[in-house]
Every structure is written in structure tokens, then in C-alpha cells.
Scaffold this motif. Structure first.
Motif, PDB file in Angstrom:
ATOM      1  N   PRO A   1       0.944  -1.252   0.154  1.00 48.56           N
ATOM      2  CA  PRO A   1      -0.410   0.377  -0.172  1.00 48.56           C
ATOM      3  C   PRO A   1       1.314   1.442   0.593  1.00 48.56           C
ATOM      4  N   VAL A   2       0.335   2.617  -0.748  1.00 43.87           N
ATOM      5  CA  VAL A   2       1.429   3.650  -0.298  1.00 43.87           C
ATOM      6  C   VAL A   2       0.991   3.883   1.177  1.00 43.87           C
ATOM      7  N   ALA A   3       1.959   4.431   1.934  1.00 39.11           N
ATOM      8  CA  ALA A   3       2.137   4.975   3.049  1.00 39.11           C
ATOM      9  C   ALA A   3       2.127   6.449   3.498  1.00 39.11           C
ATOM     10  N   LEU A   4       1.330   6.695   3.842  1.00 39.86           N
ATOM     11  CA  LEU A   4       0.589   8.327   4.251  1.00 39.86           C
ATOM     12  C   LEU A   4       1.388   8.892   5.024  1.00 39.86           C
ATOM     13  N   SER A   5       1.795   9.821   4.726  1.00 34.54           N
ATOM     14  CA  SER A   5       3.537  10.763   5.503  1.00 34.54           C
ATOM     15  C   SER A   5       2.744  10.971   7.093  1.00 34.54           C
ATOM     16  N   SER A   6       1.319  11.268   6.752  1.00 29.11           N
ATOM     17  CA  SER A   6       0.722  12.376   8.219  1.00 29.11           C
ATOM     18  C   SER A   6      -0.092  11.461   8.154  1.00 29.11           C
ATOM     19  N   GLU A   7      -0.982  12.180   9.450  1.00 29.56           N
ATOM     20  CA  GLU A   7      -2.548  11.548  10.258  1.00 29.56           C
ATOM     21  C   GLU A   7      -3.265  11.772   9.012  1.00 29.56           C
ATOM     22  N   LEU A   8      -4.172  10.830   9.344  1.00 22.77           N
ATOM     23  CA  LEU A   8      -5.166  10.650   8.454  1.00 22.77           C
ATOM     24  C   LEU A   8      -6.187  11.599   8.011  1.00 22.77           C
ATOM     25  N   ALA A   9      -6.157  13.034   9.108  1.00 19.47           N
ATOM     26  CA  ALA A   9      -7.201  14.028   9.145  1.00 19.47           C
ATOM     27  C   ALA A   9      -7.170  14.452   8.052  1.00 19.47           C
ATOM     28  N   VAL A  10      -6.335  15.177   7.018  1.00 20.70           N
ATOM     29  CA  VAL A  10      -6.568  15.551   5.352  1.00 20.70           C
ATOM     30  C   VAL A  10      -7.105  14.571   4.971  1.00 20.70           C
ATOM     31  N   ALA A  11      -6.345  13.078   4.804  1.00 18.91           N
ATOM     32  CA  ALA A  11      -7.458  12.107   4.149  1.00 18.91           C
ATOM     33  C   ALA A  11      -8.489  11.976   4.439  1.00 18.91           C
ATOM     34  N   CYS A  12      -8.968  12.396   5.279  1.00 19.09           N
ATOM     35  CA  CYS A  12     -10.412  11.659   6.036  1.00 19.09           C
ATOM     36  C   CYS A  12     -11.207  12.407   6.552  1.00 19.09           C
TER      37      CYS A  12
ATOM     38  N   PRO B   1      -9.614   8.130  -1.589  1.00 22.49           N
ATOM     39  CA  PRO B   1      -8.618   7.550  -1.942  1.00 22.49           C
ATOM     40  C   PRO B   1      -7.498   7.618  -2.045  1.00 22.49           C
ATOM     41  N   ALA B   2      -5.971   7.049  -1.989  1.00 25.67           N
ATOM     42  CA  ALA B   2      -4.629   7.851  -1.835  1.00 25.67           C
ATOM     43  C   ALA B   2      -4.742   7.160  -3.729  1.00 25.67           C
ATOM     44  N   ARG B   3      -4.311   7.839  -3.524  1.00 26.80           N
ATOM     45  CA  ARG B   3      -3.784   7.505  -5.827  1.00 26.80           C
ATOM     46  C   ARG B   3      -2.280   6.967  -5.605  1.00 26.80           C
ATOM     47  N   ARG B   4      -2.317   6.724  -6.844  1.00 21.78           N
ATOM     48  CA  ARG B   4      -0.687   5.794  -7.390  1.00 21.78           C
ATOM     49  C   ARG B   4      -0.807   5.497  -8.442  1.00 21.78           C
ATOM     50  N   ASN B   5      -0.201   6.320  -9.467  1.00 26.84           N
ATOM     51  CA  ASN B   5       0.246   6.659 -10.646  1.00 26.84           C
ATOM     52  C   ASN B   5      -1.607   6.930 -11.440  1.00 26.84           C
TER      53      ASN B   5
ATOM     54  N   ALA C   1      -5.696   3.463  -4.952  1.00 22.63           N
ATOM     55  CA  ALA C   1      -4.707   2.794  -4.412  1.00 22.63           C
ATOM     56  C   ALA C   1      -4.720   2.120  -2.702  1.00 22.63           C
ATOM     57  N   ARG C   2      -4.181   1.061  -1.953  1.00 25.86           N
ATOM     58  CA  ARG C   2      -4.010   0.799  -1.574  1.00 25.86           C
ATOM     59  C   ARG C   2      -3.582   2.145  -0.280  1.00 25.86           C
ATOM     60  N   ALA C   3      -3.393   2.328   1.154  1.00 27.07           N
ATOM     61  CA  ALA C   3      -3.099   3.064   1.577  1.00 27.07           C
ATOM     62  C   ALA C   3      -2.546   2.337   2.931  1.00 27.07           C
ATOM     63  N   VAL C   4      -1.726   3.280   4.062  1.00 26.79           N
ATOM     64  CA  VAL C   4      -1.336   3.241   5.290  1.00 26.79           C
ATOM     65  C   VAL C   4      -0.833   4.179   6.229  1.00 26.79           C
ATOM     66  N   ALA C   5      -1.455   4.159   7.256  1.00 23.61           N
ATOM     67  CA  ALA C   5      -1.143   5.657   8.395  1.00 23.61           C
ATOM     68  C   ALA C   5      -1.010   5.260   9.380  1.00 23.61           C
ATOM     69  N   VAL C   6       0.200   5.728  10.220  1.00 25.28           N
ATOM     70  CA  VAL C   6      -0.040   5.464  11.499  1.00 25.28           C
ATOM     71  C   VAL C   6      -1.317   6.912  12.843  1.00 25.28           C
ATOM     72  N   GLN C   7      -1.850   6.400  12.971  1.00 27.48           N
ATOM     73  CA  GLN C   7      -2.760   7.303  13.824  1.00 27.48           C
ATOM     74  C   GLN C   7      -3.225   7.262  15.039  1.00 27.48           C
ATOM     75  N   PRO C   8      -2.868   8.439  15.695  1.00 31.76           N
ATOM     76  CA  PRO C   8      -2.796   8.868  17.063  1.00 31.76           C
ATOM     77  C   PRO C   8      -4.645   8.871  17.325  1.00 31.76           C
ATOM     78  N   PHE C   9      -4.400   8.657  19.151  1.00 28.23           N
ATOM     79  CA  PHE C   9      -5.602   9.175  19.692  1.00 28.23           C
ATOM     80  C   PHE C   9      -5.001   8.908  20.884  1.00 28.23           C
ATOM     81  N   ARG C  10      -5.766  10.448  21.691  1.00 26.93           N
ATOM     82  CA  ARG C  10      -5.730  10.971  22.595  1.00 26.93           C
ATOM     83  C   ARG C  10      -6.543  10.760  24.161  1.00 26.93           C
ATOM     84  N   PHE C  11      -6.640  10.498  24.315  1.00 23.31           N
ATOM     85  CA  PHE C  11      -8.198  10.264  25.594  1.00 23.31           C
ATOM     86  C   PHE C  11      -7.701  11.131  27.373  1.00 23.31           C
ATOM     87  N   VAL C  12      -8.005  12.542  26.919  1.00 25.08           N
ATOM     88  CA  VAL C  12      -7.836  13.179  28.096  1.00 25.08           C
ATOM     89  C   VAL C  12      -8.869  13.545  28.837  1.00 25.08           C
ATOM     90  N   LEU C  13      -8.828  13.001  29.907  1.00 20.12           N
ATOM     91  CA  LEU C  13     -10.329  13.910  30.920  1.00 20.12           C
ATOM     92  C   LEU C  13      -9.676  15.305  31.832  1.00 20.12           C
TER      93      LEU C  13
END
Length: 103
Positions: free
Chosen positions: A7-18, A80-84, A88-100
Motif C-alpha cells: 500500500p501507499v504509505a501516508l506520511s501524515s495523520e489521516l485528518a487530511v485524507a479522511c 482514496p490514495a492515488r498511485r500513478n 490505491a490501498r494506503a496505510v497510515a499511523v493515527q494517534p488518539f489521545r484520551f484526556v479527562l
């Protein structure tokens, strides 16, 4: 022509793509117990921009918080991510903070 590998590696969090990304619900029991932390999810998107797979890359240390993050991300809708020029399939790492915050 051979198919591209992986898959395409997304360099940022998914906020922009989603654009459709409801926040996770803070589990009421976790809130009562004062559980906080950061969950890091590995998220794979299909060619259609749907979450195909989400796994915990780094736990918050609280299963309820990890599950809340997983449940939320499974409902996200992404561009969707694009390749050429093709979706394309894509992968990203997404953090979630749980704060009270104060009551």
C-alpha cells in the motif's frame, strides 16, 4: 506491467485524507476510573477510501480506550490514495489521545 508492491504509505495523520472522521466515544467506565492515555493505530485504507483494517500499534494501557479508538476509526470515510493516477490501498499511523478535563 507488474503491480506495485504494498500500500501507499501516508506520511501524515489521516485528518487530511479522511474528511468524515467522528471522534471516539470516551468509555463511561474509563471516565469514572480516570483512565487516560494515547492509542496509536495502524490503519489500512482500501482503494475506495474505506478502513480495510485497523490494529493497535501502541496501546494506551487500557483496553477500553484502545477499543473505543478502533471502533471510531472503522467508521471513517476517506479520500482514496492515488498511485500513478489510480486509486490505491494506503496505510497510515493515527494517534488518539484520551484526556479527562475538569468536571
Amino acid at each position: 506491467m507488474p503491480l506495485p508492491a504494498g500500500p501507499v504509505a501516508l506520511s501524515s495523520e489521516l485528518a487530511v485524507a479522511c474528511p468524515e472522521r467522528p471522534a471516539p466515544m470516551y468509555p463511561p467506565h474509563s471516565r469514572r476510573l480516570g483512565e487516560t492515555g494515547q492509542v496509536l493505530l495502524r490503519v489500512e485504507l482500501s482503494e475506495a477510501g474505506r478502513v480495510a483494517l485497523a490494529t493497535v500499534e501502541r496501546s494506551s494501557g487500557h483496553a477500553r480506550l484502545d477499543e473505543a479508538a478502533l471502533a471510531a476509526v472503522r467508521n471513517w470515510r476517506c479520500i482514496p490514495a492515488r498511485r500513478n493516477g489510480q486509486p490505491a490501498r494506503a496505510v497510515a499511523v493515527q494517534p488518539f489521545r484520551f484526556v479527562l478535563h475538569g468536571s
